[in-house]
Design a protein around this motif. Structure first.
Motif, PDB file in Angstrom:
ATOM      1  N   LEU A  93      45.499  41.408  34.351  1.00 60.73           N
ATOM      2  CA  LEU A  93      45.053  42.115  35.554  1.00 60.73           C
ATOM      3  C   LEU A  93      45.769  43.448  35.732  1.00 60.73           C
ATOM      4  O   LEU A  93      45.171  44.422  36.217  1.00 60.73           O
ATOM      5  CB  LEU A  93      45.257  41.236  36.791  1.00 60.73           C
ATOM      6  CG  LEU A  93      44.363  39.991  36.872  1.00 60.73           C
ATOM      7  CD1 LEU A  93      44.680  39.197  38.127  1.00 60.73           C
ATOM      8  CD2 LEU A  93      42.888  40.362  36.853  1.00 60.73           C
ATOM      9  N   LYS A  94      47.047  43.527  35.336  1.00 56.87           N
ATOM     10  CA  LYS A  94      47.766  44.795  35.409  1.00 56.87           C
ATOM     11  C   LYS A  94      47.144  45.834  34.480  1.00 56.87           C
ATOM     12  O   LYS A  94      47.001  47.003  34.844  1.00 56.87           O
ATOM     13  CB  LYS A  94      49.243  44.588  35.050  1.00 56.87           C
ATOM     14  CG  LYS A  94      50.039  43.841  36.097  1.00 56.87           C
ATOM     15  CD  LYS A  94      51.487  43.717  35.676  1.00 56.87           C
ATOM     16  CE  LYS A  94      52.298  42.943  36.728  1.00 56.87           C
ATOM     17  NZ  LYS A  94      53.711  42.775  36.306  1.00 56.87           N
ATOM     18  N   VAL A  95      46.788  45.392  33.284  1.00 60.60           N
ATOM     19  CA  VAL A  95      46.136  46.302  32.330  1.00 60.60           C
ATOM     20  C   VAL A  95      44.785  46.745  32.877  1.00 60.60           C
ATOM     21  O   VAL A  95      44.412  47.919  32.777  1.00 60.60           O
ATOM     22  CB  VAL A  95      45.973  45.623  30.956  1.00 60.60           C
ATOM     23  CG1 VAL A  95      45.202  46.524  29.994  1.00 60.60           C
ATOM     24  CG2 VAL A  95      47.333  45.274  30.359  1.00 60.60           C
ATOM     25  N   CYS A  96      44.058  45.813  33.486  1.00 60.89           N
ATOM     26  CA  CYS A  96      42.765  46.151  34.084  1.00 60.89           C
ATOM     27  C   CYS A  96      42.916  47.221  35.165  1.00 60.89           C
ATOM     28  O   CYS A  96      42.135  48.178  35.229  1.00 60.89           O
ATOM     29  CB  CYS A  96      42.112  44.907  34.693  1.00 60.89           C
ATOM     30  SG  CYS A  96      41.460  43.746  33.480  1.00 60.89           S
ATOM     31  N   LEU A  97      43.920  47.052  36.003  1.00 65.11           N
ATOM     32  CA  LEU A  97      44.160  48.031  37.075  1.00 65.11           C
ATOM     33  C   LEU A  97      44.473  49.408  36.510  1.00 65.11           C
ATOM     34  O   LEU A  97      43.934  50.420  36.968  1.00 65.11           O
ATOM     35  CB  LEU A  97      45.322  47.562  37.957  1.00 65.11           C
ATOM     36  CG  LEU A  97      44.971  46.670  39.148  1.00 65.11           C
ATOM     37  CD1 LEU A  97      46.248  46.169  39.807  1.00 65.11           C
ATOM     38  CD2 LEU A  97      44.103  47.401  40.159  1.00 65.11           C
ATOM     39  N   GLU A  98      45.351  49.439  35.498  1.00 68.55           N
ATOM     40  CA  GLU A  98      45.699  50.733  34.915  1.00 68.55           C
ATOM     41  C   GLU A  98      44.482  51.367  34.249  1.00 68.55           C
ATOM     42  O   GLU A  98      44.282  52.588  34.336  1.00 68.55           O
ATOM     43  CB  GLU A  98      46.830  50.581  33.907  1.00 68.55           C
ATOM     44  CG  GLU A  98      47.314  51.917  33.390  1.00 68.55           C
ATOM     45  CD  GLU A  98      48.667  51.829  32.706  1.00 68.55           C
ATOM     46  OE1 GLU A  98      49.375  52.843  32.702  1.00 68.55           O
ATOM     47  OE2 GLU A  98      49.004  50.759  32.189  1.00 68.55           O
ATOM     48  N   HIS A  99      43.664  50.563  33.614  1.00 73.13           N
ATOM     49  CA  HIS A  99      42.438  51.065  32.996  1.00 73.13           C
ATOM     50  C   HIS A  99      41.535  51.708  34.056  1.00 73.13           C
ATOM     51  O   HIS A  99      40.996  52.793  33.868  1.00 73.13           O
ATOM     52  CB  HIS A  99      41.709  49.915  32.293  1.00 73.13           C
ATOM     53  CG  HIS A  99      40.584  50.372  31.427  1.00 73.13           C
ATOM     54  ND1 HIS A  99      39.672  49.488  30.879  1.00 73.13           N
ATOM     55  CD2 HIS A  99      40.198  51.606  31.028  1.00 73.13           C
ATOM     56  CE1 HIS A  99      38.790  50.173  30.169  1.00 73.13           C
ATOM     57  NE2 HIS A  99      39.085  51.452  30.239  1.00 73.13           N
ATOM     58  N   VAL A 100      41.426  51.042  35.188  1.00 71.75           N
ATOM     59  CA  VAL A 100      40.604  51.552  36.292  1.00 71.75           C
ATOM     60  C   VAL A 100      41.139  52.885  36.802  1.00 71.75           C
ATOM     61  O   VAL A 100      40.374  53.818  37.058  1.00 71.75           O
ATOM     62  CB  VAL A 100      40.543  50.515  37.435  1.00 71.75           C
ATOM     63  CG1 VAL A 100      39.969  51.139  38.702  1.00 71.75           C
ATOM     64  CG2 VAL A 100      39.699  49.319  37.017  1.00 71.75           C
ATOM     65  N   PHE A 101      42.464  52.997  36.929  1.00 70.17           N
ATOM     66  CA  PHE A 101      43.058  54.251  37.403  1.00 70.17           C
ATOM     67  C   PHE A 101      42.688  55.411  36.479  1.00 70.17           C
ATOM     68  O   PHE A 101      42.344  56.505  36.939  1.00 70.17           O
ATOM     69  CB  PHE A 101      44.583  54.137  37.487  1.00 70.17           C
ATOM     70  CG  PHE A 101      45.067  53.144  38.503  1.00 70.17           C
ATOM     71  CD1 PHE A 101      44.302  52.824  39.606  1.00 70.17           C
ATOM     72  CD2 PHE A 101      46.297  52.518  38.358  1.00 70.17           C
ATOM     73  CE1 PHE A 101      44.737  51.901  40.547  1.00 70.17           C
ATOM     74  CE2 PHE A 101      46.749  51.604  39.292  1.00 70.17           C
ATOM     75  CZ  PHE A 101      45.961  51.292  40.395  1.00 70.17           C
TER      76      PHE A 101
END
Length: 412
Positions: A93-101
């Protein structure tokens, strides 16, 4: 031997990491990328099964390199992030968030929303409960993008209404985005934390639909709940809301008083000082003088003409009435050792005169009262003003000369 091989392998890995760090610090992105490639290739031969896996390091370093590398493309970045998502469920989920940013930074709103929706539906046994906070953030950012879509539809609707048209489909779509955004934004701001952008968007939604009581409750909770960290912006948002609602001066002053205690250099201190000066209560006028003196203690306010005008006006009123000179004396006592060099040097007098004569006038008035007619700043500015045959500067000189005994009383 096997032991020597492992030892040499570990040393080479550490050396490679050191080279990567050096390249990153020097912003040598191509060099860093080459060393990271070597590092990843070496890990394929590593059978040591160390308890700290390298996946997070590869993710963070690789992301930094791809973000700055001159030959990097968004396609490569997306591919890299998808690979990182498979490296470990604990960081999914952390990687997903950074990807979204990164997608948002590149203006890819739809792609970001799609990634958030996929992440929101992610489930992996016990990890789902462990990563509850990250999931809340995923939902909150999806709510933020729903708010963005709502805002776009709102603007379309407002433009059509100005032209005399009404679009039921647009209105229904807008309400749909409102419902989705409100649910997720409301949830995240219940958790103690700093949620400025989410609070602002949620309050905007509530105000648009006329739910002012809910908006007030949200802002009060955000500003005054002791479980939330101290946050100047929370008091700014509350003050701005109260001002939009036409609340009493008492309520506005109360909100700004707390902001002053947290950040005495905040730009809203001009508004705070103005309200306090207009008060009939002596205690509030005294606080107003304290507020403007405190603001001018900061370098960012040195050339703020409005601030100097506020101080000059209040000091002048006190000097003319000859009441409350002790207020000025109390404020000046803690500043007389450093304000002369900080604000009233001859160099600053010359520069202020050249750049902003209104600023130099206000400062000269304050300097003349606080430091007397012999003050370098006052002497330079008043002389230049008289040479230029500017009436207000001749009046300034006469005023300071007439009230020079006040300086003697203040200086004690």
């Amino acid at each position: 031997s096997s032991h020597e091989h492992k030892l040499n392998f570990r040393k080479s890995k550490e050396a490679c990491l050191s080279y990567i760090q050096d390249a990153l610090l020097q912003k040598q992105w191509k060099r860093a990328a080459e060393f990271l490639t070597c590092y990843v290739e070496s890990l394929e031969k590593d059978y040591s099964r160390e308890h700290i896996g390298p996946s997070e390091m590869i993710w963070r370093v690789g992301t930094e390199i791809l973000w700055h590398h001159p030959q990097s493309s968004m396609k490569e970045f997306n591919c890299f992030m998808e690979q990182m998502k498979t490296l470990g469920v604990k960081r999914y989920l952390k990687v997903c968030l950074e990807h979204v940013f990164h997608l948002l930074c590149n203006g890819q709103i739809d792609e970001a929303y799609q990634n958030l929706s996929l992440a929101e539906s992610w489930r992996f046994g016990e990890q789902t409960a462990i990563q509850d906070k990250e999931m809340k953030l995923i939902e909150a950012y999806r709510g933020l993008l729903d708010y963005y879509s709502w805002s776009k539809q709102k603007n379309i609707l407002l433009e059509n209404s100005e032209d005399g048209f009404s679009d039921l489909a647009v209105e229904q779509e807008m309400h749909g985005y409102f419902r989705k955004a409100a649910v997720n934004l409301k949830e995240i701001i219940k958790i103690p934390g700093v949620w400025d952008v989410f609070v602002k968007c949620y309050v905007d939604l509530l105000e648009f639909y006329g739910d002012h009581n809910e908006a007030r409750q949200v802002l009060n909770e955000y500003a005054y709940n002791s479980k939330f960290p101290a946050n100047p912006n929370a008091h700014v948002y509350l003050y701005q809301f109260l001002k939009r609602q036409g609340e009493s001066k008492k309520s506005l002053i109360s909100a700004l008083k707390i902001l002053h205690d947290i950040v005495p250099s905040h730009e809203l201190m001009i508004d705070f000082n103005t309200m306090l000066q207009k008060s009939k209560k002596r205690k509030k006028r005294r606080l107003g003088l304290e507020v403007i003196f405190a603001a001018l203690d900061y370098a960012g306010w040195k050339e703020n003409a409005k601030a100097w005008s506020c101080l000059a006006r209040q000091v002048k009123q006190i000097v003319i009435s000859e009441k409350h000179l002790d207020w000025i004396k109390q404020e000046w006592n803690s500043r007389k050792d450093w304000w002369p060099a900080f604000h009233f040097s001859r160099y600053l007098a010359k520069r202020n005169w050249q750049e902003n004569k209104s600023l130099s006038y206000e400062k000269a008035l304050v300097a003349g009262i606080l430091l007397g007619k012999g003050c370098k700043y006052f002497k330079y500015v008043s002389r230049q003003g008289c040479k230029a045959q500017l009436k207000r500067f001749r009046m300034l000189k006469r005023f300071v000369n007439r009230h020079n005994p006040v300086y003697l009383r203040i200086s004690g």
